[in-house]
Design a protein around this motif. Sequence first.
Motif, PDB file in Angstrom:
ATOM      1  N   MET A   1      44.253   4.981   2.865  1.00  0.00           N
ATOM      2  CA  MET A   1      43.248   5.951   2.454  1.00  0.00           C
ATOM      3  C   MET A   1      43.714   7.360   2.793  1.00  0.00           C
ATOM      4  N   PRO A   2      43.422   8.291   1.918  1.00  0.00           N
ATOM      5  CA  PRO A   2      43.827   9.672   2.206  1.00  0.00           C
ATOM      6  C   PRO A   2      42.956  10.285   3.305  1.00  0.00           C
ATOM      7  N   TYR A   3      43.529  11.208   4.001  1.00  0.00           N
ATOM      8  CA  TYR A   3      42.811  11.927   5.048  1.00  0.00           C
ATOM      9  C   TYR A   3      42.314  13.258   4.494  1.00  0.00           C
ATOM     10  N   THR A   4      41.204  13.735   5.016  1.00  0.00           N
ATOM     11  CA  THR A   4      40.681  15.046   4.641  1.00  0.00           C
ATOM     12  C   THR A   4      40.565  15.909   5.891  1.00  0.00           C
ATOM     13  N   VAL A   5      40.717  17.204   5.711  1.00  0.00           N
ATOM     14  CA  VAL A   5      40.613  18.163   6.811  1.00  0.00           C
ATOM     15  C   VAL A   5      39.454  19.090   6.502  1.00  0.00           C
ATOM     16  N   LYS A   6      38.603  19.305   7.482  1.00  0.00           N
ATOM     17  CA  LYS A   6      37.439  20.182   7.318  1.00  0.00           C
ATOM     18  C   LYS A   6      37.418  21.209   8.444  1.00  0.00           C
ATOM     19  N   LEU A   7      37.061  22.419   8.095  1.00  0.00           N
ATOM     20  CA  LEU A   7      36.936  23.502   9.061  1.00  0.00           C
ATOM     21  C   LEU A   7      35.697  23.307   9.927  1.00  0.00           C
ATOM     22  N   ARG A   8      35.859  23.491  11.224  1.00  0.00           N
ATOM     23  CA  ARG A   8      34.694  23.519  12.128  1.00  0.00           C
ATOM     24  C   ARG A   8      34.176  24.959  12.079  1.00  0.00           C
ATOM     25  N   ILE A   9      33.231  25.199  11.199  1.00  0.00           N
ATOM     26  CA  ILE A   9      32.801  26.555  10.849  1.00  0.00           C
ATOM     27  C   ILE A   9      32.322  27.348  12.063  1.00  0.00           C
ATOM     28  N   THR A  10      31.435  26.780  12.854  1.00  0.00           N
ATOM     29  CA  THR A  10      30.885  27.513  14.003  1.00  0.00           C
ATOM     30  C   THR A  10      31.982  27.920  14.976  1.00  0.00           C
ATOM     31  N   MET A  11      32.889  26.992  15.273  1.00  0.00           N
ATOM     32  CA  MET A  11      33.972  27.284  16.206  1.00  0.00           C
ATOM     33  C   MET A  11      34.926  28.333  15.625  1.00  0.00           C
ATOM     34  N   PHE A  12      35.213  28.229  14.326  1.00  0.00           N
ATOM     35  CA  PHE A  12      36.081  29.181  13.645  1.00  0.00           C
ATOM     36  C   PHE A  12      35.495  30.594  13.725  1.00  0.00           C
ATOM     37  N   GLU A  13      34.200  30.723  13.432  1.00  0.00           N
ATOM     38  CA  GLU A  13      33.551  32.029  13.464  1.00  0.00           C
ATOM     39  C   GLU A  13      33.500  32.589  14.885  1.00  0.00           C
ATOM     40  N   ARG A  14      33.212  31.732  15.860  1.00  0.00           N
ATOM     41  CA  ARG A  14      33.194  32.164  17.257  1.00  0.00           C
ATOM     42  C   ARG A  14      34.566  32.658  17.705  1.00  0.00           C
ATOM     43  N   ALA A  15      35.593  31.896  17.355  1.00  0.00           N
ATOM     44  CA  ALA A  15      36.960  32.261  17.728  1.00  0.00           C
ATOM     45  C   ALA A  15      37.367  33.580  17.081  1.00  0.00           C
ATOM     46  N   ALA A  16      36.996  33.790  15.822  1.00  0.00           N
ATOM     47  CA  ALA A  16      37.325  35.033  15.128  1.00  0.00           C
ATOM     48  C   ALA A  16      36.639  36.222  15.790  1.00  0.00           C
ATOM     49  N   THR A  17      35.392  36.052  16.182  1.00  0.00           N
ATOM     50  CA  THR A  17      34.649  37.121  16.859  1.00  0.00           C
ATOM     51  C   THR A  17      35.279  37.433  18.214  1.00  0.00           C
ATOM     52  N   LEU A  18      35.573  36.388  18.979  1.00  0.00           N
ATOM     53  CA  LEU A  18      36.178  36.587  20.304  1.00  0.00           C
ATOM     54  C   LEU A  18      37.572  37.204  20.217  1.00  0.00           C
ATOM     55  N   ALA A  19      38.284  36.929  19.123  1.00  0.00           N
ATOM     56  CA  ALA A  19      39.617  37.501  18.927  1.00  0.00           C
ATOM     57  C   ALA A  19      39.548  38.957  18.468  1.00  0.00           C
ATOM     58  N   GLY A  20      38.334  39.448  18.170  1.00  0.00           N
ATOM     59  CA  GLY A  20      38.161  40.854  17.813  1.00  0.00           C
ATOM     60  C   GLY A  20      38.243  41.172  16.341  1.00  0.00           C
ATOM     61  N   PHE A  21      38.188  40.153  15.474  1.00  0.00           N
ATOM     62  CA  PHE A  21      38.218  40.413  14.032  1.00  0.00           C
ATOM     63  C   PHE A  21      36.829  40.814  13.576  1.00  0.00           C
ATOM     64  N   ALA A  22      36.698  42.054  13.125  1.00  0.00           N
ATOM     65  CA  ALA A  22      35.399  42.601  12.747  1.00  0.00           C
ATOM     66  C   ALA A  22      34.989  42.234  11.323  1.00  0.00           C
ATOM     67  N   SER A  23      35.924  41.734  10.525  1.00  0.00           N
ATOM     68  CA  SER A  23      35.608  41.403   9.139  1.00  0.00           C
ATOM     69  C   SER A  23      36.475  40.241   8.667  1.00  0.00           C
ATOM     70  N   ASP A  24      36.038  39.601   7.581  1.00  0.00           N
ATOM     71  CA  ASP A  24      36.845  38.549   6.976  1.00  0.00           C
ATOM     72  C   ASP A  24      38.151  39.130   6.455  1.00  0.00           C
ATOM     73  N   TYR A  25      38.127  40.369   5.997  1.00  0.00           N
ATOM     74  CA  TYR A  25      39.346  40.997   5.491  1.00  0.00           C
ATOM     75  C   TYR A  25      40.394  41.099   6.604  1.00  0.00           C
ATOM     76  N   ALA A  26      39.996  41.553   7.776  1.00  0.00           N
ATOM     77  CA  ALA A  26      40.934  41.682   8.899  1.00  0.00           C
ATOM     78  C   ALA A  26      41.461  40.308   9.319  1.00  0.00           C
ATOM     79  N   LEU A  27      40.583  39.329   9.359  1.00  0.00           N
ATOM     80  CA  LEU A  27      40.990  37.975   9.720  1.00  0.00           C
ATOM     81  C   LEU A  27      41.949  37.408   8.673  1.00  0.00           C
ATOM     82  N   ALA A  28      41.616  37.573   7.406  1.00  0.00           N
ATOM     83  CA  ALA A  28      42.472  37.068   6.329  1.00  0.00           C
ATOM     84  C   ALA A  28      43.858  37.714   6.391  1.00  0.00           C
ATOM     85  N   HIS A  29      43.895  39.001   6.657  1.00  0.00           N
ATOM     86  CA  HIS A  29      45.177  39.710   6.775  1.00  0.00           C
ATOM     87  C   HIS A  29      46.009  39.109   7.913  1.00  0.00           C
ATOM     88  N   ALA A  30      45.385  38.870   9.049  1.00  0.00           N
ATOM     89  CA  ALA A  30      46.095  38.297  10.200  1.00  0.00           C
ATOM     90  C   ALA A  30      46.545  36.861   9.921  1.00  0.00           C
TER      91      ALA A  30
END
Length: 122
Positions: free
Chosen positions: A1-30
Motif C-alpha cells: 500500500m502506498p504511504y501518504t504524508v500530511k502536514l501537522r498544521i498546528t505544529m507547523f504554524e507554531r514552529a514558523a511563528t517561533l522561528a520569526g517568520f512574520a508571513s507566509d511569503y517570508a516562510l516560503a522564501h526560506a
Amino acid sequence: MPYTVKLRITMFERAATLAGFASDYALAHAMGVNRSTIGRVRSGNLQPGAAFIAGALVALAPMTFGDLFEVGTGRRLAAQPAVPAKREGHSHVDHDKTDRTTDRSTGLCGGGVAGRTCCRLV
C-alpha cells in the motif's frame, strides 16, 4: 500500500511563528517554495512533496520530520480532501501557468522546480 504524508498544521504554524517568520511569503522564501504551495499543503489540497518537506526541515530547524509531518498508509489521511486533477493525464498539478512537456518514455512531467519532475501520468 502506498504511504501518504500530511502536514501537522498546528505544529507547523507554531514552529514558523517561533522561528520569526512574520508571513507566509517570508516562510516560503526560506523554504524555497512558492507561497501558494504553503497554502495548498496547509489546506490539504496538496500533499507535501520532497522540496516542501526538505524546505520545512531546513527553515524550521531544529524541528524534525515527526514534529511537522505524519505518515499514514493506504487511504488518504482523515480530513485530507482529494486533489482534483486539473490537467488531463496528470495525477496532480503543481505547475505555474506555463505549459509543460511530458517525457512519454518515463511518463514523468518536467514541470517541477529547476527541471525536476513533479508528477506522473495516470
